[in-house]
Write a protein that holds these residues in place. Structure first.
Motif, PDB file in Angstrom:
ATOM      1  N   GLN A 167      42.514  44.026  36.567  1.00  0.00           N
ATOM      2  CA  GLN A 167      43.069  43.927  37.926  1.00  0.00           C
ATOM      3  C   GLN A 167      42.650  42.615  38.584  1.00  0.00           C
ATOM      4  N   LEU A 168      41.480  42.114  38.175  1.00  0.00           N
ATOM      5  CA  LEU A 168      41.000  40.861  38.774  1.00  0.00           C
ATOM      6  C   LEU A 168      42.010  39.732  38.563  1.00  0.00           C
ATOM      7  N   PHE A 169      42.581  39.656  37.355  1.00  0.00           N
ATOM      8  CA  PHE A 169      43.571  38.593  37.123  1.00  0.00           C
ATOM      9  C   PHE A 169      44.700  38.679  38.150  1.00  0.00           C
ATOM     10  N   HIS A 170      45.218  39.867  38.376  1.00  0.00           N
ATOM     11  CA  HIS A 170      46.389  40.001  39.271  1.00  0.00           C
ATOM     12  C   HIS A 170      46.015  39.740  40.728  1.00  0.00           C
ATOM     13  N   ASN A 171      44.786  40.109  41.095  1.00  0.00           N
ATOM     14  CA  ASN A 171      44.337  39.787  42.454  1.00  0.00           C
ATOM     15  C   ASN A 171      44.224  38.278  42.639  1.00  0.00           C
ATOM     16  N   LEU A 172      43.679  37.603  41.627  1.00  0.00           N
ATOM     17  CA  LEU A 172      43.567  36.138  41.716  1.00  0.00           C
ATOM     18  C   LEU A 172      44.954  35.500  41.714  1.00  0.00           C
ATOM     19  N   ASN A 173      45.833  36.025  40.867  1.00  0.00           N
ATOM     20  CA  ASN A 173      47.196  35.479  40.780  1.00  0.00           C
ATOM     21  C   ASN A 173      47.927  35.662  42.112  1.00  0.00           C
ATOM     22  N   HIS A 174      47.697  36.801  42.772  1.00  0.00           N
ATOM     23  CA  HIS A 174      48.311  37.019  44.091  1.00  0.00           C
ATOM     24  C   HIS A 174      47.671  36.133  45.155  1.00  0.00           C
ATOM     25  N   TRP A 175      46.369  35.924  45.034  1.00  0.00           N
ATOM     26  CA  TRP A 175      45.671  35.005  45.936  1.00  0.00           C
ATOM     27  C   TRP A 175      46.331  33.613  45.816  1.00  0.00           C
ATOM     28  N   ASN A 176      46.570  33.191  44.567  1.00  0.00           N
ATOM     29  CA  ASN A 176      47.184  31.867  44.356  1.00  0.00           C
ATOM     30  C   ASN A 176      48.658  31.819  44.767  1.00  0.00           C
ATOM     31  N   HIS A 177      49.329  32.956  44.749  1.00  0.00           N
ATOM     32  CA  HIS A 177      50.736  32.976  45.191  1.00  0.00           C
ATOM     33  C   HIS A 177      50.851  33.076  46.717  1.00  0.00           C
ATOM     34  N   PHE A 178      50.049  33.988  47.276  1.00  0.00           N
ATOM     35  CA  PHE A 178      50.321  34.396  48.657  1.00  0.00           C
ATOM     36  C   PHE A 178      49.191  34.035  49.634  1.00  0.00           C
ATOM     37  N   GLY A 179      48.142  33.415  49.119  1.00  0.00           N
ATOM     38  CA  GLY A 179      47.060  32.986  50.008  1.00  0.00           C
ATOM     39  C   GLY A 179      45.970  34.027  50.169  1.00  0.00           C
ATOM     40  N   GLY A 180      45.207  33.871  51.228  1.00  0.00           N
ATOM     41  CA  GLY A 180      43.920  34.528  51.420  1.00  0.00           C
ATOM     42  C   GLY A 180      43.886  36.037  51.465  1.00  0.00           C
ATOM     43  N   GLY A 181      45.019  36.709  51.667  1.00  0.00           N
ATOM     44  CA  GLY A 181      44.999  38.176  51.775  1.00  0.00           C
ATOM     45  C   GLY A 181      44.356  38.833  50.564  1.00  0.00           C
ATOM     46  N   TYR A 182      44.509  38.234  49.402  1.00  0.00           N
ATOM     47  CA  TYR A 182      43.952  38.823  48.176  1.00  0.00           C
ATOM     48  C   TYR A 182      42.558  38.285  47.853  1.00  0.00           C
ATOM     49  N   LYS A 183      42.065  37.393  48.711  1.00  0.00           N
ATOM     50  CA  LYS A 183      40.742  36.822  48.457  1.00  0.00           C
ATOM     51  C   LYS A 183      39.662  37.917  48.462  1.00  0.00           C
ATOM     52  N   SER A 184      39.686  38.764  49.511  1.00  0.00           N
ATOM     53  CA  SER A 184      38.604  39.746  49.622  1.00  0.00           C
ATOM     54  C   SER A 184      38.636  40.737  48.464  1.00  0.00           C
ATOM     55  N   SER A 185      39.835  41.140  48.016  1.00  0.00           N
ATOM     56  CA  SER A 185      39.876  42.092  46.894  1.00  0.00           C
ATOM     57  C   SER A 185      39.389  41.415  45.608  1.00  0.00           C
ATOM     58  N   SER A 186      39.722  40.130  45.431  1.00  0.00           N
ATOM     59  CA  SER A 186      39.246  39.412  44.232  1.00  0.00           C
ATOM     60  C   SER A 186      37.722  39.346  44.240  1.00  0.00           C
ATOM     61  N   LEU A 187      37.145  38.992  45.378  1.00  0.00           N
ATOM     62  CA  LEU A 187      35.682  38.862  45.454  1.00  0.00           C
ATOM     63  C   LEU A 187      35.000  40.222  45.278  1.00  0.00           C
ATOM     64  N   ARG A 188      35.635  41.266  45.859  1.00  0.00           N
ATOM     65  CA  ARG A 188      35.037  42.605  45.730  1.00  0.00           C
ATOM     66  C   ARG A 188      34.969  43.034  44.251  1.00  0.00           C
ATOM     67  N   ILE A 189      36.046  42.803  43.522  1.00  0.00           N
ATOM     68  CA  ILE A 189      36.055  43.190  42.098  1.00  0.00           C
ATOM     69  C   ILE A 189      34.980  42.410  41.345  1.00  0.00           C
ATOM     70  N   MET A 190      34.877  41.113  41.635  1.00  0.00           N
ATOM     71  CA  MET A 190      33.864  40.312  40.927  1.00  0.00           C
ATOM     72  C   MET A 190      32.458  40.825  41.246  1.00  0.00           C
ATOM     73  N   LYS A 191      32.230  41.158  42.521  1.00  0.00           N
ATOM     74  CA  LYS A 191      30.900  41.675  42.909  1.00  0.00           C
ATOM     75  C   LYS A 191      30.598  42.975  42.161  1.00  0.00           C
ATOM     76  N   ASP A 192      31.579  43.878  42.128  1.00  0.00           N
ATOM     77  CA  ASP A 192      31.372  45.165  41.440  1.00  0.00           C
ATOM     78  C   ASP A 192      31.060  44.950  39.963  1.00  0.00           C
ATOM     79  N   LEU A 193      31.755  44.005  39.356  1.00  0.00           N
ATOM     80  CA  LEU A 193      31.593  43.822  37.914  1.00  0.00           C
ATOM     81  C   LEU A 193      30.274  43.144  37.535  1.00  0.00           C
ATOM     82  N   VAL A 194      29.729  42.338  38.432  1.00  0.00           N
ATOM     83  CA  VAL A 194      28.464  41.669  38.067  1.00  0.00           C
ATOM     84  C   VAL A 194      27.231  42.516  38.397  1.00  0.00           C
ATOM     85  N   LYS A 195      27.422  43.638  39.072  1.00  0.00           N
ATOM     86  CA  LYS A 195      26.284  44.494  39.490  1.00  0.00           C
ATOM     87  C   LYS A 195      25.422  44.879  38.304  1.00  0.00           C
TER      88      LYS A 195
END
Ligand SMILES: Nc1ncnc2c1ncn2[C@@H]1O[C@H](COP(=O)(O)OP(=O)(O)OP(=O)(O)O)[C@@H](O)[C@H]1O
Length: 309
Positions: free
Chosen positions: A281-309
């Motif tokens: 899902q991280l790929f698609h959140n980043l891809n949406h961030w790059n398409h549509f701007g900052g709205g997907y930034k927080s979800s991308s960062l949240r997934i990364m935080k969860d995965l590095v825990k």
């Protein structure tokens, strides 16, 4: 436009049917021709040819597997006015209501097609007198695709790699994070990625990955049904891990439990599935961030935080 379509399609009849079906990226219209009804997607951007070439190659590849219905691709045409048109078979499609179970079975068959061919080749090589190469489709032992395919309008890096973890880390996640870096240089994303990339191999210790032909952008808006069964369309294919396909499905939802039961009866969940699903899902959140701007930034960062825990 219509004169050019007539010429390119070699048809004397070209009649607009009144059906139009635009998506987020392109406009679409259907025409009756001497050779049947076609759906024509038009995009006026200069990168449209690359996008449609990728879609055509994806449809061709899926069609060859004979596992799941897709519109038959006809032709990509460059427009004099700039941009391109992509002509394909018109299908009378409605929302998926009746064929979720079949979709699950057929999608699993698409994902298993290359593995079954590889297994068959292996058996045949072990049998005296039988050789390889009996399958009509080339057997694929790497990850990637022979052309660039676009998820949205951004091209994906499909250069072949021997190893899935390298392919996904470098060509999918790193590629998207490089775009984020270029457009807004997000420090938190950079730091999280430096930790996450070291952790990714651990998420794959209990799963065997075999290259599977993927649709590549299978959100609910790219599935439908005809009177005969389920259809998938608008692919951005490549050979990758079958679980990748389920990332965008979980992100946007819209797939029923009967779909998942049928799919996992054929491809059971391997240990670590849930965390890898987040990673996909991280790929698609980043891809949406790059398409549509900052709205997907927080979800991308949240997934990364969860995965590095
Ligand atoms: N082969 C087809 N025959 C008939 N209608 C089609 C066909 N392909 C697509 N459509 C219709 O056009 C709509 C948009 O198509 P598609 O998803 O390919 O457009 P897009 O602009 O590339 O994508 P998206 O909105 O997913 O980014 C579909 O939802 C569907 O209703």
């Amino acid at each position: 436009m219509e004169a050019m379509l007539k010429k390119e399609l070699g048809t004397s009849m070209l009649k607009y049917t009144g059906y139009s079906g635009g998506g987020c990226i392109s406009e679409g219209q259907s025409y009756d021709t001497d050779n049947g009804r076609v759906f024509v997607k038009i995009n006026h951007k200069s990168q449209a040819k690359r996008m449609f070439d990728g879609e055509m190659a994806s449809l061709d590849a899926i069609l060859q597997t004979e596992t799941i219905k897709v519109p038959k691709p006809v032709k990509v045409i460059e427009l004099d006015t700039g941009g391109s048109a992509f002509v394909m078979e018109h299908l009378d499609m409605k929302g998926l209501t009746k064929y979720s179970t079949q979709l699950g079975e057929k999608l699993a068959n698409l994902h298993l097609h290359n593995k079954r061919s590889l297994d068959k080749q292996m058996r045949e090589q072990q049998t005296v007198g039988k050789g390889a190469g009996l399958s009509e489709m080339p057997l694929v032992e790497k990850y990637g695709f022979h052309v660039a395919t676009c998820c949205g309008y951004l091209p994906q890096e499909n250069e072949w790699q021997d190893d899935w973890v390298t392919f996904y880390s470098r060509h999918r996640l790193q590629h998207q994070l490089n775009m984020v870096e270029k457009s807004c240089g997000d420090r938190e994303a950079r730091e999280l990625w430096s930790h996450l990339q070291l952790k990714i191999p651990q998420l794959f210790t209990e799963v065997e990955v075999v290259p599977a032909l993927l649709h590549g952008d299978l959100w609910g808006g790219n599935v439908a049904q005809t009177t005969e069964g389920p259809v998938i369309f608008d692919p951005a294919s490549f050979y990758g891990h079958s679980e990748y396909e389920l990332g965008i499905m979980a992100m946007f939802g819209g797939f029923s439990s009967s779909f998942y039961s049928a799919y996992h009866e054929n491809i059971p969940k391997a240990p670590g599935f849930t965390q890898r699903n987040q990673l996909y899902q991280l790929f698609h959140n980043l891809n949406h961030w790059n398409h549509f701007g900052g709205g997907y930034k927080s979800s991308s960062l949240r997934i990364m935080k969860d995965l590095v825990k």
